[in-house]
Design a protein around this motif. Structure first.
Motif, short mmCIF file in Angstrom:
data_model
loop_
_atom_site.label_atom_id
_atom_site.label_comp_id
_atom_site.label_asym_id
_atom_site.label_seq_id
_atom_site.Cartn_x
_atom_site.Cartn_y
_atom_site.Cartn_z
N SER A 123 0.52 -0.80 0.02
CA SER A 123 0.12 -0.12 0.04
C SER A 123 1.43 1.32 -0.13
O SER A 123 0.63 2.38 -1.12
CB SER A 123 -1.03 -0.35 0.93
OG SER A 123 -1.65 1.41 1.48
N ILE A 124 1.47 1.36 0.90
CA ILE A 124 2.42 2.91 0.90
C ILE A 124 3.49 2.56 -0.36
O ILE A 124 3.75 3.96 -0.72
CB ILE A 124 3.56 2.38 1.63
CG1 ILE A 124 3.40 2.41 3.49
CG2 ILE A 124 4.90 3.36 2.20
CD1 ILE A 124 4.12 1.50 4.67
N ASP A 315 8.21 9.73 1.28
CA ASP A 315 8.03 10.41 2.14
C ASP A 315 7.15 9.93 3.32
O ASP A 315 6.38 8.95 3.04
CB ASP A 315 7.71 11.66 1.79
CG ASP A 315 6.43 12.05 1.01
OD1 ASP A 315 5.39 12.12 1.70
OD2 ASP A 315 6.23 12.09 0.05
N LEU A 316 7.02 11.46 4.46
CA LEU A 316 6.39 10.57 5.79
C LEU A 316 4.70 10.54 5.49
O LEU A 316 3.96 9.92 5.76
CB LEU A 316 6.69 11.45 6.73
CG LEU A 316 8.12 11.30 7.91
CD1 LEU A 316 7.86 12.34 9.04
CD2 LEU A 316 7.69 9.29 8.06
N GLU A 317 4.70 11.19 4.54
CA GLU A 317 3.09 12.02 4.18
C GLU A 317 2.61 10.48 3.44
O GLU A 317 1.17 10.54 3.51
CB GLU A 317 2.60 13.30 3.24
CG GLU A 317 2.42 14.45 4.45
CD GLU A 317 1.74 14.47 5.59
OE1 GLU A 317 0.81 13.76 5.78
OE2 GLU A 317 1.68 14.53 7.21
N THR A 318 2.73 10.24 2.49
CA THR A 318 2.52 8.61 1.69
C THR A 318 3.00 7.64 2.76
O THR A 318 1.92 6.87 2.17
CB THR A 318 3.89 9.89 0.48
OG1 THR A 318 3.51 9.91 -0.54
CG2 THR A 318 3.29 7.78 0.29
N LYS A 320 2.13 7.63 5.69
CA LYS A 320 1.19 7.50 6.46
C LYS A 320 -0.12 7.09 5.46
O LYS A 320 -1.09 6.50 5.86
CB LYS A 320 0.87 9.12 7.34
CG LYS A 320 -0.55 9.50 7.95
CD LYS A 320 -0.39 11.13 8.26
CE LYS A 320 -2.13 11.52 8.61
NZ LYS A 320 -2.42 10.59 9.80
N SER A 321 -0.36 8.05 4.58
CA SER A 321 -1.63 7.63 3.12
C SER A 321 -2.03 5.64 3.35
O SER A 321 -2.54 5.85 3.59
CB SER A 321 -1.47 8.43 2.56
OG SER A 321 -2.65 7.72 1.37
N GLY A 322 -0.83 5.76 3.16
CA GLY A 322 -0.14 4.22 2.88
C GLY A 322 -0.93 3.26 3.62
O GLY A 322 -1.15 2.38 3.97
N LEU A 323 0.00 3.47 4.83
CA LEU A 323 -0.36 2.77 6.18
C LEU A 323 -2.31 3.02 6.73
O LEU A 323 -2.99 1.73 7.34
CB LEU A 323 0.43 3.16 7.35
CG LEU A 323 1.81 2.80 7.94
CD1 LEU A 323 2.44 3.56 8.51
CD2 LEU A 323 1.90 1.42 7.17
N GLU A 324 -2.50 4.53 6.22
CA GLU A 324 -4.03 4.33 6.64
C GLU A 324 -5.03 4.03 5.63
O GLU A 324 -6.28 3.45 6.02
CB GLU A 324 -4.59 5.26 7.03
CG GLU A 324 -3.72 6.14 8.15
CD GLU A 324 -3.97 8.15 8.30
OE1 GLU A 324 -3.45 8.07 9.76
OE2 GLU A 324 -4.38 8.56 7.50
N SER A 325 -4.44 3.97 4.57
CA SER A 325 -5.20 2.97 3.31
C SER A 325 -5.53 1.61 3.27
O SER A 325 -6.87 1.36 2.75
CB SER A 325 -4.92 3.04 2.20
OG SER A 325 -4.52 4.41 1.90
N VAL A 326 -5.33 0.97 4.12
CA VAL A 326 -4.99 -0.74 4.61
C VAL A 326 -6.78 -1.38 5.61
O VAL A 326 -5.52 -0.70 6.38
CB VAL A 326 -3.60 -1.22 4.56
CG1 VAL A 326 -4.08 -3.03 4.84
CG2 VAL A 326 -2.83 -1.59 4.12
N GLN A 327 -7.81 -1.50 4.61
CA GLN A 327 -8.53 -2.06 5.39
C GLN A 327 -8.50 -2.90 6.21
O GLN A 327 -8.84 -2.93 7.43
CB GLN A 327 -9.88 -1.57 4.92
CG GLN A 327 -10.27 -0.15 3.64
CD GLN A 327 -10.40 0.38 5.11
OE1 GLN A 327 -10.97 0.59 5.46
NE2 GLN A 327 -9.81 1.97 4.12
#
Length: 498
Positions: A123-124, A315-318, A320-327
């Motif tokens: 995902s990341i 980068d950190l924002e990406t 974060k987005s990758g980790l939070e996208s995994v349901q």
């Protein structure tokens, strides 16, 4: 098609008998797949030895054979090497033009957490714009195609072939689980790893490795393979961390739940039924992550994912987005909701530590009783069975012991071994048939309770003797809930030969 003489340059030590200036159509280690013009590599297996099939391969058209034992073989070319497994790996990499050198490859090893970390990294890296393929326990993803996983880490020939296919599909990054079996059996020799991750070490696979020390040493082989440009990512909360840290003569990043000496750690964290909230400290700054996955184990997995992301210049924002996208991940703390007024979680936990962490996590989130159903696999490490029995009986209010994959063993004898560790036998109900055990557990669970089905996770089969039956914890739960879980007759399993 490859020239045999040039192909054999991949082997550092060999004795060659015959003329090697000929073309090879493909390499095989299974004599049944041999066609005219192939190269056969005879590898010793668990049940059968490929050396017994060299003449059969020659009769089917193999023009050359690679063997670690001399003999009167019929092939035009005979190549004797010290170790055919290593030879297979080196030849396979050469045959497919060293595909891993053109890929960004991340290998994750350790007893627990490998599968989840691969999914988090997938995902990341996708969020970072990479085209990602995945190799692991649940499935292989080659480009956008999902392929059934027969082994956590494929045999070297199949692995190099996959890498080649991934390149053809436009893949630039691969995340893969690297099992101790694969390392011990030399399946990943020739793979150019950019990052290696060590998650943790627990008692597992001692049926194969015999000792915990040998198991650890097999895991350590991954870190011997790293180049000066590679990264090693190490969990320093595991007691064995220093062994792996010292093995890696390269760039090293460490992670910990709360040890501030680590490169990655949490300032604060919390978990509830909706997931985990993490205040993450990294060398590149601090960031808050709302992870959809439950429990402390998944916080560790997220830390590992973040560390690999930084190693790969994400980068950190990406991240974060990758980790939070995994349901969610199939069979890993997987929540089942079909209208019932109690919680159901399905998890692959099949080691003592994994079961302990799982039950402690669910206990904190459970106002009522904690029920657990599990068994232990047959023909696998027997030493962990009483340990798992002890953990379950200490942490759960009700324990259902049932079959897992008994294989050649008697499931009742497996349960007898689990019972040796049980501290309070009044908590335990033994129901050999797993479906009936699930039905009984669903029947007694009430509002506010949590029911954990452990051990099989994503698996959709059971293995008994030499038969493989279709069986899924998730499908069974949903079916029984739909039938109100009461009075449902046992279903007839579908079976196939293993």
């Amino acid at each position: 098609m490859r020239n045999l003489k040039r192909l054999l340059e991949a082997l550092p030590s060999k004795k060659i008998f015959g003329q090697t200036d000929l073309d090879i159509k493909k390499i095989e280690y299974d004599s049944r797949k041999i066609k005219e013009g192939d190269l056969f590599v005879a590898i010793p297996g668990f049940k059968e030895d490929g050396h017994e099939y060299i003449n059969s391969a020659s009769e089917k058209g193999a023009v050359a054979v690679v063997t670690q034992r001399d003999g009167d073989y019929k092939a035009k070319v005979k190549v004797i090497v010290p170790d055919t497994r290593k030879a297979l790996a080196l030849l396979s990499s050469k045959f497919f033009d060293s595909p891993s050198q053109r890929l960004e490859v991340v290998g994750i090893t350790g007893t627990n957490g490998k599968t989840t970390i691969t999914y988090l990294l997938k995902s990341i890296l996708k969020k970072a714009g990479r085209k990602v393929s995945l190799i692991g326990t649940i499935a292989y993803f080659i480009g956008g195609k999902r392929v059934v996983a027969e082994k956590t880490t494929p045999e070297s020939l199949d692995l190099q072939n996959m890498f080649s296919q991934m390149l053809e599909k436009g893949t630039d990054s691969v995340v893969m689980e690297v099992s101790s079996h694969a390392l011990a059996l030399k399946r990943v020799i020739g793979v150019d790893f950019d990052v290696a991750v060590f998650t943790n070490l627990d008692q597992e696979h001692l049926d194969f490795h015999k000792t915990l020390s040998a198991y650890k040493e097999s895991k350590g082989l991954l870190f011997d393979m790293l180049s000066e440009k590679s990264y090693a990512v190490i969990n320093i909360d595991d007691p064995n961390w220093k062994y792996f840290y010292d093995k890696a003569k390269t760039n090293r990043l460490t992670y910990s739940l709360d040890n501030q000496r680590a490169d990655f750690y949490t300032k604060t964290f919390s978990s509830d039924l909706e997931g985990s909230q993490i205040d993450l400290v990294t060398p590149n700054g601090r960031i808050n992550i709302n992870l959809k996955l439950l429990g402390e184990s998944n916080i560790y997995n997220a830390l590992a994912g973040a560390a690999v992301g930084i190693a790969l210049k994400v980068d950190l924002e990406t991240i974060k987005s990758g980790l939070e996208s995994v349901q969610g991940i199939p069979g890993r703390m997987e929540k089942i909701q079909a209208g019932q007024d109690f919680k159901i979680l399905i998890d692959y936990a099949h080691t003592t530590t994994a079961l302990e962490r799982l039950l402690k996590t669910v206990r904190r989130l459970t106002p009522g009783d904690l029920l657990v159903l599990f068994g232990c696999g047959g023909d696998r490490d027997q030493g962990k069975r009483p340990q798992m029995g002890e953990v379950a009986s200490l942490l759960a209010d009700k324990v259902f012991l049932t079959e897992d994959n008994p294989r050649s063993e008697d499931p009742e004898k497996i349960i007898d071994q689990i019972m040796l560790g049980v501290k309070n036998k009044d908590k335990v109900e033994i129901i050999i048939d797993r479906r009936e055990g699930i039905r009984k557990a669903l029947k007694i669970a009430k509002r506010g309770d949590s029911l954990v089905l452990a051990g099989k996770g994503h698996e959709d089969y059971q293995i008994k003797k030499d038969r493989k039956f279709h069986f899924s914890d998730k499908e069974t739960v949903l079916e029984l809930l739909k039938m109100s879980a009461v009075g449902s007759p046992p279903s007839k399993n579908l079976e196939t030969k293993t």
